[in-house]
Enzyme design. Structure first.
Site, PDB file in Angstrom:
ATOM      1  N   TYR A 223       7.395   9.526 -34.877  1.00  0.00           N
ATOM      2  CA  TYR A 223       7.136  10.523 -34.329  1.00  0.00           C
ATOM      3  C   TYR A 223       5.995  10.615 -33.758  1.00  0.00           C
ATOM      4  O   TYR A 223       4.772  10.219 -33.476  1.00  0.00           O
ATOM      5  CB  TYR A 223       6.689  11.239 -35.687  1.00  0.00           C
ATOM      6  CG  TYR A 223       6.334  12.405 -35.562  1.00  0.00           C
ATOM      7  CD1 TYR A 223       7.240  13.235 -35.009  1.00  0.00           C
ATOM      8  CD2 TYR A 223       4.677  13.474 -35.318  1.00  0.00           C
ATOM      9  CE1 TYR A 223       6.462  14.881 -33.868  1.00  0.00           C
ATOM     10  CE2 TYR A 223       4.575  14.558 -35.249  1.00  0.00           C
ATOM     11  CZ  TYR A 223       5.465  15.065 -34.235  1.00  0.00           C
ATOM     12  OH  TYR A 223       4.573  16.277 -34.314  1.00  0.00           O
ATOM     13  N   GLY A 225       3.517  12.387 -32.365  1.00  0.00           N
ATOM     14  CA  GLY A 225       2.133  13.240 -32.861  1.00  0.00           C
ATOM     15  C   GLY A 225       1.618  12.223 -33.228  1.00  0.00           C
ATOM     16  O   GLY A 225       0.040  11.565 -33.586  1.00  0.00           O
ATOM     17  N   LYS A 232      -3.333  13.335 -30.239  1.00  0.00           N
ATOM     18  CA  LYS A 232      -3.979  12.821 -31.253  1.00  0.00           C
ATOM     19  C   LYS A 232      -4.977  12.164 -31.741  1.00  0.00           C
ATOM     20  O   LYS A 232      -6.004  12.591 -31.963  1.00  0.00           O
ATOM     21  CB  LYS A 232      -3.432  13.606 -32.392  1.00  0.00           C
ATOM     22  CG  LYS A 232      -2.601  15.269 -32.200  1.00  0.00           C
ATOM     23  CD  LYS A 232      -4.240  16.499 -31.515  1.00  0.00           C
ATOM     24  CE  LYS A 232      -3.095  17.799 -31.452  1.00  0.00           C
ATOM     25  NZ  LYS A 232      -1.599  17.531 -30.821  1.00  0.00           N
ATOM     26  N   CYS A 275       1.538  28.531 -34.392  1.00  0.00           N
ATOM     27  CA  CYS A 275       0.911  29.828 -34.587  1.00  0.00           C
ATOM     28  C   CYS A 275       1.096  30.721 -33.004  1.00  0.00           C
ATOM     29  O   CYS A 275       0.043  31.647 -32.734  1.00  0.00           O
ATOM     30  CB  CYS A 275      -0.390  29.572 -34.984  1.00  0.00           C
ATOM     31  SG  CYS A 275      -0.735  29.297 -36.969  1.00  0.00           S
ATOM     32  N   GLY A 276       1.196  29.860 -32.279  1.00  0.00           N
ATOM     33  CA  GLY A 276       2.150  30.616 -31.219  1.00  0.00           C
ATOM     34  C   GLY A 276       0.615  30.331 -29.737  1.00  0.00           C
ATOM     35  O   GLY A 276       0.847  30.830 -28.155  1.00  0.00           O
ATOM     36  N   THR A 278       1.898  27.296 -27.633  1.00  0.00           N
ATOM     37  CA  THR A 278       2.271  27.412 -26.425  1.00  0.00           C
ATOM     38  C   THR A 278       3.026  28.574 -25.771  1.00  0.00           C
ATOM     39  O   THR A 278       2.580  28.654 -24.586  1.00  0.00           O
ATOM     40  CB  THR A 278       3.465  25.713 -26.319  1.00  0.00           C
ATOM     41  OG1 THR A 278       2.416  24.846 -27.826  1.00  0.00           O
ATOM     42  CG2 THR A 278       3.874  25.048 -25.697  1.00  0.00           C
TER      43      THR A 278
HETATM   44  C1  SPV Z   1      -0.164  20.053 -33.215  1.00  0.00           C
HETATM   45  O1  SPV Z   1       0.510  19.230 -34.055  1.00  0.00           O
HETATM   46  O2  SPV Z   1      -0.915  20.197 -33.173  1.00  0.00           O
HETATM   47  C2  SPV Z   1       0.414  19.953 -31.906  1.00  0.00           C
HETATM   48  C3  SPV Z   1       2.326  18.389 -32.009  1.00  0.00           C
HETATM   49  O3  SPV Z   1       0.166  19.062 -30.841  1.00  0.00           O
HETATM   50  S1  SPV Z   1       1.635  16.197 -32.233  1.00  0.00           S
HETATM   51  O4  SPV Z   1       1.227  16.078 -31.335  1.00  0.00           O
HETATM   52  O5  SPV Z   1       1.852  16.163 -34.197  1.00  0.00           O
HETATM   53  O6  SPV Z   1       0.123  16.557 -33.071  1.00  0.00           O
HETATM   54 MN    MN Z   2      -1.929  20.460 -30.697  1.00  0.00          MN
END
Ligand code: SPV
Ligand code: MN
Length: 626
Positions: A223, A225, A232, A275-276, A278
């Protein structure tokens, strides 16, 4: 192997790839690569440069290995993650904490030595017979004060492909910087994969952040993320670096908001996942500069901001032609797009809320899917996962902001904090100043957990500045850094709190999906002193008359006074209860919370109590007009 890392690499790489490494004069980099190769024992090491041929090689290999499959429209592919690998995994994402250091208790952590032993044990020989792709990228625009070089070694060409869509190429930057490149490094392996090329040992998934060494390990996961390290994982390292260097790394979008006579003002916004965030950054008529990670620096008293990324890894659920015309266009025309965890039937992708009937069968993250299919626990499997996503380059969007790659960044006018709060906060309000905004909206941000994090949905929680999962320093220090940053600015950005999720007593949402555009334009007018406001105990709220023309123009709606009253009524008991939750959170979890936090919340409480005395529990904004 101690010492002579280049000689070791020479024995493991063919001459073409070796010469690419030799061209970068950076012993720390050679050490990282030599260690990665010795630990993972790949069959081949491929060093990517920034050349179009190398970019193409990754695209081709993602298909050839089977991690991606081509879809009907040119440039579109699909990738599937495992059933237990559909979001960021908080549980197994841990900071490696050296003996002499400590982090806030709310952060998931493990002793550095113990954690290293565990994760390196899991990675031993994990790339045998596979290609290790070595990717040089940068966070922030190249050749800029914002820029951070990064290297990721991965055995996934899906990860390598995602890097190309989401970040700037950085091989030439590494060459240019040589020993000056203070870089982040990421070592990732999919681990064991099944016949569908999906990581299949979720119980051995680990994401360990060695923050004292600017290094991350990620294994047995695909995944993005958890694996695309610049997202992240690097954000966590950026926060440490920003702490050391006196700037801010934030979980925020960046966008240009248009106003009177074609003027443009830059806004940043922090919203927890789903939570809006993007959808705000992509509002039609405005320009998007980033949807996830922003860096702020104080330059000559101005707040300058840049997007760490150059692409979007966005949630696809509910994207439809009518509400999201810009991204819809990208997702339905020839462009480079990686869809993940959607339903595929006859080489077409489907997701929930797309406004098109879903087929009753197809292929999804569970393999062959048919309506009524259940997982091993007997729960129904959705046709597409709620956290299904798309990855695209920002410049494929019709409204990409022209300053995306400006090495100076852009000057920021405002910051928005948006939570998921059914009960207390009004849909939009302006803070009384930098400190008040940071504390009352940022440090008080409440949300419900969503599907973007594995295992938890609908649990109410505080998610400080929407960044809590990623803060690798003491949380109180992080808050203090934000407060202090404002002192470096001649005129700090205005701070707003928004809440798209307020509900009435029956549990119905009080706002429509497009109302956010009205709030945004109101905030833009506030930046330029063109809209009035009413003071309530928690901030400054709009005047009805200023909103009416905005609603008409942006949503086509005649905005009713009753709607305004319902949305902006001050709910005193709910707000007092909120302060109590926020204070409790900080007392329990933020051992070094700055005193000013409790002061600001205490004064807010007092203002609410005084208002209650005068007007009762629920106070319509109309009563407060002076
Ligand atoms: C989030 O979940 O805040 C994202 C996607 O932007 S991830 O890459 O999974 O963090
Ligand atoms: Mn994010």
């Amino acid at each position: 192997m101690k010492g002579d890392y280049l000689s070791y690499l020479k024995t493991k790489l063919d001459s073409r790839n070796y010469s690419r490494i030799e061209a970068i004069d950076n012993p720390r980099l050679h050490e990282f690569l030599a260690d990665a190769v010795a630990l993972c024992r790949p069959g081949t090491v491929w060093i990517s440069t920034d050349s179009p041929e190398d970019v193409e090689y990754t695209r081709m290999m993602a298909l050839k290995t089977g991690e991606e499959t081509a879809l009907e429209i040119e440039g579109h592919t699909v990738h599937f993650d495992g059933m237990e690998d559909q979001g960021r995994d908080r549980e197994v994402t841990r900071y490696l904490v050296p003996e002499n250091d400590r982090l806030s208790e709310s952060l998931n952590q493990v002793g550095r030595e113990e954690g290293l032993k565990e994760v390196r044990g899991l990675m031993e020989g994990c790339m045998e017979g596979r290609i290790m792709a070595v990717r040089f990228m940068t966070l922030g625009p190249n050749d800029s004060v914002f820029s951070i070089p990064c290297v990721e070694c991965t055995d996934s060409f899906y990860v390598s492909h995602s890097l190309n869509l989401l970040y700037r190429l950085g091989y030439e930057e590494f060459k240019r910087l040589g020993q000056k490149a203070g870089f982040f490094s990421i070592l990732h392996s999919c681990g064991k994969m099944d016949s569908r090329m999906v990581s299949c040992q979720p119980e051995k998934k680990r994401i360990y952040i060695d923050y004292t060494k600017d290094n991350v390990y990620s294994v047995n996961t695909q995944y993005a993320g958890n694996t695309v390290g610049l997202k992240k994982l690097a954000l966590r390292l950026s926060i440490c670096k920003a702490d050391r260097e006196g700037w801010l790394a934030e979980h925020m979008f960046l966008m240009g908001v248009k106003g009177k006579n074609g003027r443009n003002s830059y806004f940043a916004g922090a919203f927890p996942s789903a939570c809006g965030k993007t959808s705000t950054a992509m509002l039609p008529g405005e320009t998007i500069m980033g949807d996830d990670i922003a860096y702020f620096r104080a330059v000559e008293g101005k707040c300058m901001a840049a997007n760490a990324e150059s692409g979007i890894f966005g949630i696809i659920q509910n994207i439809n032609r009518k509400d999201d015309p810009i991204i819809w266009e990208v997702l339905s025309s020839p462009n480079e797009v990686i869809f993940s965890n959607v339903l595929v039937k006859e080489r077409k992708p489907y997701w929930m809320g797309m406004g098109i009937d879903m087929p009753g069968e197809g292929e999804n993250f569970s393999g062959k899917w048919y309506r009524g299919k259940k997982d091993s626990r007997g729960s129904g499997i959705n046709p597409a996962h709620k956290n299904a996503r798309y990855a695209v380059m920002l410049n494929s969007l019709g409204n990409c902001d022209p300053e995306l790659n400006n090495p100076q960044g852009v000057e920021l006018s405002a910051i928005i904090y948006g939570g998921r709060d059914a009960r207390a906060y009004v849909p939009v309000q302006q803070g009384f100043g930098w400190d008040h905004g940071i504390i009352s909206y940022g440090a008080s941000l409440e949300t419900e957990t969503t599907f973007a994090i594995i295992g938890k949905e609908g649990v109410s929680e505080i998610n400080l500045m929407s960044i809590q999962d990623f803060v690798a320093i003491e949380l109180g220090k992080y808050i203090k850094n934000n407060l202090d940053f404002g002192r470096k600015l001649d005129k700090p950005p205005l701070i707003f709190g928004v809440n798209y999720f307020l509900r009435d007593r029956r549990g119905e949402f009080l706002n429509g999906i497009r109302d956010k555009h009205v709030w945004l334009k109101w905030m833009e007018m506030r930046v330029h002193g063109e809209a009035g406001a009413i003071e309530i105990p928690t901030g400054l709220i709009p005047i009805y008359e200023d909103l009416v023309p905005l609603f008409k123009r942006l949503t086509g709606k005649d905005y009713a006074r009753d709607d305004y009253a319902a949305q902006f009524t001050v709910r005193i008991p709910e707000n007092l209860a909120k302060i109590e939750r926020v204070e409790r959170f900080h007392r329990q979890n933020v051992s070094d919370a700055p005193g000013i936090l409790f002061e600001i919340l205490g004064i807010q409480k007092k203002r609410l109590e005084e208002m209650r005395e005068k007007y009762g529990d629920y106070v319509s904004p109309e009563k407060l007009r002076s």
